[in-house]
Design an enzyme around this catalytic site. Structure first.
Site, PDB file in Angstrom:
ATOM      1  N   HIS A   1       7.384 -78.514 -94.584  1.00 27.23           N
ATOM      2  CA  HIS A   1       8.096 -77.391 -94.771  1.00 27.23           C
ATOM      3  C   HIS A   1       8.850 -77.160 -93.298  1.00 27.23           C
ATOM      4  CE1 HIS A   1       9.327 -74.116 -98.012  1.00 27.23           C
ATOM      5  NE2 HIS A   1      10.306 -74.495 -96.645  1.00 27.23           N
TER       6      HIS A   1
ATOM      7  N   GLU B   1       2.392 -76.487-101.318  1.00 26.56           N
ATOM      8  CA  GLU B   1       2.068 -76.904-100.025  1.00 26.56           C
ATOM      9  C   GLU B   1       1.860 -75.822 -99.585  1.00 26.56           C
ATOM     10  OE1 GLU B   1       6.360 -74.742 -98.667  1.00 26.56           O
ATOM     11  OE2 GLU B   1       6.450 -76.684 -99.564  1.00 26.56           O
TER      12      GLU B   1
ATOM     13  N   ARG C   1      12.531 -75.657-102.542  1.00 26.88           N
ATOM     14  CA  ARG C   1      11.748 -75.353-103.178  1.00 26.88           C
ATOM     15  C   ARG C   1      10.642 -76.474-103.655  1.00 26.88           C
ATOM     16  NH1 ARG C   1      12.439 -73.049 -99.817  1.00 26.88           N
ATOM     17  NH2 ARG C   1      12.552 -70.951 -99.325  1.00 26.88           N
TER      18      ARG C   1
ATOM     19  N   ASP D   1      10.031 -82.464 -97.752  1.00 27.30           N
ATOM     20  CA  ASP D   1      10.124 -81.530 -96.810  1.00 27.30           C
ATOM     21  C   ASP D   1       9.357 -79.984 -97.470  1.00 27.30           C
ATOM     22  OD1 ASP D   1       9.980 -79.891 -94.043  1.00 27.30           O
ATOM     23  OD2 ASP D   1      11.854 -78.887 -94.709  1.00 27.30           O
TER      24      ASP D   1
ATOM     25  N   LYS E   1      25.346 -72.664 -98.859  1.00 28.78           N
ATOM     26  CA  LYS E   1      25.754 -73.720 -97.895  1.00 28.78           C
ATOM     27  C   LYS E   1      24.810 -74.690 -96.864  1.00 28.78           C
ATOM     28  CE  LYS E   1      27.559 -68.384 -96.203  1.00 28.78           C
ATOM     29  NZ  LYS E   1      27.118 -67.750 -95.316  1.00 28.78           N
TER      30      LYS E   1
END
Length: 304
Positions: free
Chosen positions: A269, A237, A208, A232, A131
């Protein structure tokens, strides 16, 4: 009726015992739901792990299933939120908007270092056509781009031109990652795949961090392979995401190196972070909990 109690601490092996007396815990993308945490949750009597995100690579599913624990997720909250952020990263890194903002604040209105490239009539490669990937494809089409897609499990109902991964890497001017992190996709972007890309490619990752071999990405950036990179998510992270470290010295050279490049844009993120997405995440997470409590079919259970 579902009662929710909020704790300031995050979920990890050393904090899991705080769940004693509760039926479920609610975890996020930066939570540690690995083997030791799952064991501690089981000892605390927890039966349900509610992931309030789409990904579940930070959960030891095998151990959880072995203890008879149920894991649910929020597979789709606002695909557009993440896709719009992916395009924002691409545009910002491409047109150096972050640098222009700082320059203008200092009364520097020169154009040095701000040249970008047109996206119009260029080719966008979408890796992962779920999606979010399809939302990104629609945005790219709106920019007048040709859109290619690669997916290990292509959807025949998608209005997208599927090609092999090698073809996508070779033809794309903009590559955006939207696939889950699995054993098969770990370090999908590495020295070999980077070598197959066009010179001057724009790479964006809002999925990811583990999809990208960061050391080899840095190597490619240094060699001038990329026109721009927007991240991002990144491999390191978990220790940084959502934390204010402005008063500390980064102990890892990897993030420091990424932040040093003029053509790299890094965010923390936040792709999901819109009002609409948060409302959907809350609603679906509570629906998952209610269905579990009532013994109903769990449409969002993680089974694989």
């Amino acid at each position: 009726e579902i009662e929710v109690e909020y704790l300031k601490t995050g979920l990890a092996a050393r904090t899991a015992s705080l769940a004693k007396g509760y039926d479920a815990v609610c975890a996020f993308v930066n939570s540690d739901v690995g083997t030791k945490t799952v064991e501690a949750l089981h000892e605390a009597g927890v039966k349900l792990i509610l992931m309030r995100c789409a990904g579940f690579n930070n959960v030891d599913l095998e151990r959880a299933k072995g203890y008879g624990m149920t894991v649910t997720r929020v597979p789709s909250y606002s695909p557009e939120a993440v896709a719009e952020h992916a395009m924002a990263l691409a545009l910002t890194a491409n047109r150096h908007t972050h640098k222009a903002y700082i320059k203008c604040r200092e009364n520097d209105f020169s154009l040095n270092g701000l040249m970008g490239v047109d996206l119009y009539k260029k080719t966008a490669g979408i890796i992962g056509t779920g999606k979010i990937g399809m939302a990104m494809a629609r945005i790219c089409r709106g920019f007048g781009m040709r859109v290619l897609g690669y997916d290990m499990y292509p959807n025949p109902n998608n209005d997208i031109e599927y090609v092999t991964l090698d073809e996508l890497l070779a033809q794309s001017d903009l590559i955006s990652l939207h696939c889950p992190l699995t054993e098969q996709t770990h370090h999908l972007i590495n020295r070999e795949s980077i070598a197959k890309m066009k010179d001057g490619v724009i790479l964006v990752n809002t999925s990811r961090g583990g999809l990208v071999n960061t050391e080899e990405l840095i190597e490619g950036i240094r060699k001038g392979k990329f026109f721009a990179v927007g991240l991002d998510v990144y491999e390191e992270e978990n220790d940084k995401v959502y934390e204010d470290l402005s008063g500390t010295i980064l102990q890892s050279s990897t993030m420091a190196r990424l932040l040093s490049f003029p053509n790299v844009m890094v965010t923390s993120h936040q792709g999901f972070f819109t009002r609409e997405a948060l409302e959907a995440i809350s609603r679906i997470t509570l629906e998952n909990a209610a269905a579990f409590e009532k013994g109903e079919t769990l449409v969002n259970e993680v089974t694989k």
